[in-house]
Design a protein around this motif. Structure first.
Motif, PDB file in Angstrom:
ATOM      1  N   VAL A 162       0.838  -1.200   0.000  1.00 34.17           N
ATOM      2  CA  VAL A 162       0.000   0.000   0.000  1.00 34.17           C
ATOM      3  C   VAL A 162       0.870   1.245   0.000  1.00 34.17           C
ATOM      4  O   VAL A 162       1.795   1.382   0.802  1.00 34.17           O
ATOM      5  N   ARG A 163       0.552   2.168  -0.902  1.00 31.56           N
ATOM      6  CA  ARG A 163       1.301   3.412  -0.992  1.00 31.56           C
ATOM      7  C   ARG A 163       0.577   4.559  -0.306  1.00 31.56           C
ATOM      8  O   ARG A 163       1.197   5.432   0.276  1.00 31.56           O
ATOM      9  N   SER A 164      -0.743   4.597  -0.388  1.00 28.04           N
ATOM     10  CA  SER A 164      -1.502   5.691   0.205  1.00 28.04           C
ATOM     11  C   SER A 164      -2.903   5.237   0.549  1.00 28.04           C
ATOM     12  O   SER A 164      -3.496   4.416  -0.163  1.00 28.04           O
ATOM     13  N   LEU A 165      -3.444   5.765   1.649  1.00 24.51           N
ATOM     14  CA  LEU A 165      -4.855   5.650   1.989  1.00 24.51           C
ATOM     15  C   LEU A 165      -5.493   7.013   1.814  1.00 24.51           C
ATOM     16  O   LEU A 165      -4.960   8.030   2.283  1.00 24.51           O
ATOM     17  N   ALA A 166      -6.647   7.064   1.145  1.00 23.02           N
ATOM     18  CA  ALA A 166      -7.382   8.321   1.040  1.00 23.02           C
ATOM     19  C   ALA A 166      -8.078   8.618   2.357  1.00 23.02           C
ATOM     20  O   ALA A 166      -8.242   7.752   3.218  1.00 23.02           O
ATOM     21  N   THR A 167      -8.499   9.856   2.511  1.00 26.14           N
ATOM     22  CA  THR A 167      -9.249  10.300   3.683  1.00 26.14           C
ATOM     23  C   THR A 167     -10.315   9.279   4.061  1.00 26.14           C
ATOM     24  O   THR A 167     -11.079   8.825   3.213  1.00 26.14           O
ATOM     25  N   GLY A 168     -10.361   8.913   5.336  1.00 26.05           N
ATOM     26  CA  GLY A 168     -11.314   7.910   5.786  1.00 26.05           C
ATOM     27  C   GLY A 168     -12.593   8.529   6.321  1.00 26.05           C
ATOM     28  O   GLY A 168     -12.612   9.670   6.796  1.00 26.05           O
TER      29      GLY A 168
ATOM     30  N   PHE B 221     -21.206  -0.642  17.183  1.00 28.04           N
ATOM     31  CA  PHE B 221     -20.197  -0.974  16.179  1.00 28.04           C
ATOM     32  C   PHE B 221     -19.719   0.295  15.500  1.00 28.04           C
ATOM     33  O   PHE B 221     -20.352   1.340  15.562  1.00 28.04           O
ATOM     34  N   LYS B 222     -18.564   0.196  14.851  1.00 28.87           N
ATOM     35  CA  LYS B 222     -17.994   1.310  14.095  1.00 28.87           C
ATOM     36  C   LYS B 222     -17.456   0.759  12.789  1.00 28.87           C
ATOM     37  O   LYS B 222     -16.738  -0.246  12.764  1.00 28.87           O
ATOM     38  N   LEU B 223     -17.801   1.423  11.687  1.00 32.78           N
ATOM     39  CA  LEU B 223     -17.376   1.005  10.348  1.00 32.78           C
ATOM     40  C   LEU B 223     -16.594   2.139   9.709  1.00 32.78           C
ATOM     41  O   LEU B 223     -17.084   3.261   9.601  1.00 32.78           O
ATOM     42  N   ARG B 224     -15.365   1.847   9.289  1.00 31.61           N
ATOM     43  CA  ARG B 224     -14.521   2.831   8.620  1.00 31.61           C
ATOM     44  C   ARG B 224     -14.387   2.444   7.158  1.00 31.61           C
ATOM     45  O   ARG B 224     -14.294   1.269   6.845  1.00 31.61           O
ATOM     46  N   TYR B 225     -14.307   3.470   6.281  1.00 27.96           N
ATOM     47  CA  TYR B 225     -14.213   3.208   4.846  1.00 27.96           C
ATOM     48  C   TYR B 225     -13.115   4.075   4.249  1.00 27.96           C
ATOM     49  O   TYR B 225     -13.038   5.281   4.533  1.00 27.96           O
ATOM     50  N   HIS B 226     -12.266   3.467   3.427  1.00 24.79           N
ATOM     51  CA  HIS B 226     -11.188   4.169   2.739  1.00 24.79           C
ATOM     52  C   HIS B 226     -11.092   3.698   1.293  1.00 24.79           C
ATOM     53  O   HIS B 226     -11.417   2.538   0.986  1.00 24.79           O
ATOM     54  N   LEU B 227     -10.581   4.576   0.421  1.00 25.43           N
ATOM     55  CA  LEU B 227      -9.968   4.163  -0.832  1.00 25.43           C
ATOM     56  C   LEU B 227      -8.462   4.236  -0.637  1.00 25.43           C
ATOM     57  O   LEU B 227      -7.972   4.957   0.242  1.00 25.43           O
TER      58      LEU B 227
END
Length: 310
Positions: free
Chosen positions: A84-90, A98-104
């Motif tokens: 992985v080189r970069s994660l976009a803003t989550g 529960f907690k759900l996080r989403y990234h590109l």
């Protein structure tokens, strides 16, 4: 009950209209720590949440005080995470325990989506490949999370060739994300990193630092033709950070900034007023406790409450 861990690698699909990026080149790093007026307290005006990937593992980190131990939630190994080189803003949702996080994000070859979910019993990571040809992007920033009930969100990529590219990301049938190109602007080869700092109906704002030490805000109108303007916030000493993360404390009037220096595996925290120009207030809260050896960082915001700090 002891938590159980599950990692799910979802089926591969290709986002429509995702163009292959030009060849990459490298950008030198110069370690330094910004000279800013010190704050009266090490306690931040609000907590800041970040997502990181280090040694192939996904973690969420929460910081509320620079001298107190940070809160770290480790979700475990990410399929293909070591490339992985970069994660976009989550963006995250939290409700009913529960907690759900989403990234590109992007690897050395491809674009992917990552979701991380936890509750009192389990932690789960889902990774889905979305297309190839994304290895040249060193930083990604997303204006929001693409869901079926909303308009497309914007994904910005800082490329090694010095351009910022914009893509539209929409949620199709069954949650499948569709990505299409939406313009680019050259002339940003001096940027080291970018972070989301402002989302309005008329523009998106990125916070960035340069190899010469400037701290700048880049505003990109949400019009169909992509343009970008640069405003200098500070003129020197900000070149040492390889990553910036931002939290909005009070609808843009106060913000928290954390800068991560890879050369020293350290992080520093600041509080900021709404960023307009070189007169905008920035206060230093000092070094954040602990070592910060991880190489992939990004901000994590509550979905529906994007930052409004510039």
């Amino acid at each position: 009950m002891k938590p159980r861990f599950a990692i799910i690698a979802a089926s591969v699909f290709v986002g429509a209209g995702v163009a292959a990026a030009p060849a990459a080149s490298s950008t030198p790093a110069t370690p330094d720590i910004p000279e800013v007026r010190a704050a009266a307290s090490s306690t931040l005006p609000c907590s800041i949440e970040m997502s990181i990937i280090g040694a192939g593992r996904y973690r969420e980190i929460r910081v509320s005080d620079t001298t107190s131990p940070r809160t770290v939630t480790d979700f475990g190994e990410v399929p293909g995470g070591r490339s992985v080189r970069s994660l976009a803003t989550g963006h995250f949702h939290a409700d009913f325990g529960f907690k759900l996080r989403y990234h590109l994000g992007n690897t050395s070859t491809s674009l992917f989506s990552l979701s991380a979910r936890d509750d009192e019993d389990s932690k789960e990571i889902t990774v889905t490949s979305m297309g190839r040809g994304w290895g040249g992007f060193r930083r990604l920033v997303s204006s929001g999370e693409a869901v079926e009930s909303t308009s497309p969100v914007s994904l910005y990529g800082l490329h090694d060739n010095g351009s910022i590219y914009r893509y539209r990301v929409a949620a199709g049938a069954g949650g499948q994300r569709v990505v299409t190109g939406a313009g680019s602007v050259a002339g940003f080869s001096d940027l080291k990193t970018i972070a989301l700092i402002g989302v309005t109906s008329s523009y998106h704002a990125l916070l960035a630092n340069t190899t010469s030490g400037q701290l700048v805000v880049i505003k990109i109108p949400t019009t169909s033709t992509m343009t970008a303007t640069r405003t200098v916030i500070r003129t020197r000493t900000w070149q040492g950070f390889e990553h910036l993360a931002v939290a909005d404390c009070s609808e843009g009037s106060t913000n928290v900034l954390v800068g991560i220096d890879h050369d020293t595996s350290s992080a520093y925290a600041y509080s900021m007023a709404f960023l307009k120009n070189t007169t905008s207030s920035i206060l230093g809260h000092g070094q954040v406790a602990g070592s910060w050896p991880w190489l992939v960082f990004t901000s994590l915001h509550e979905e529906g409450n994007p930052p409004q700090g510039a």
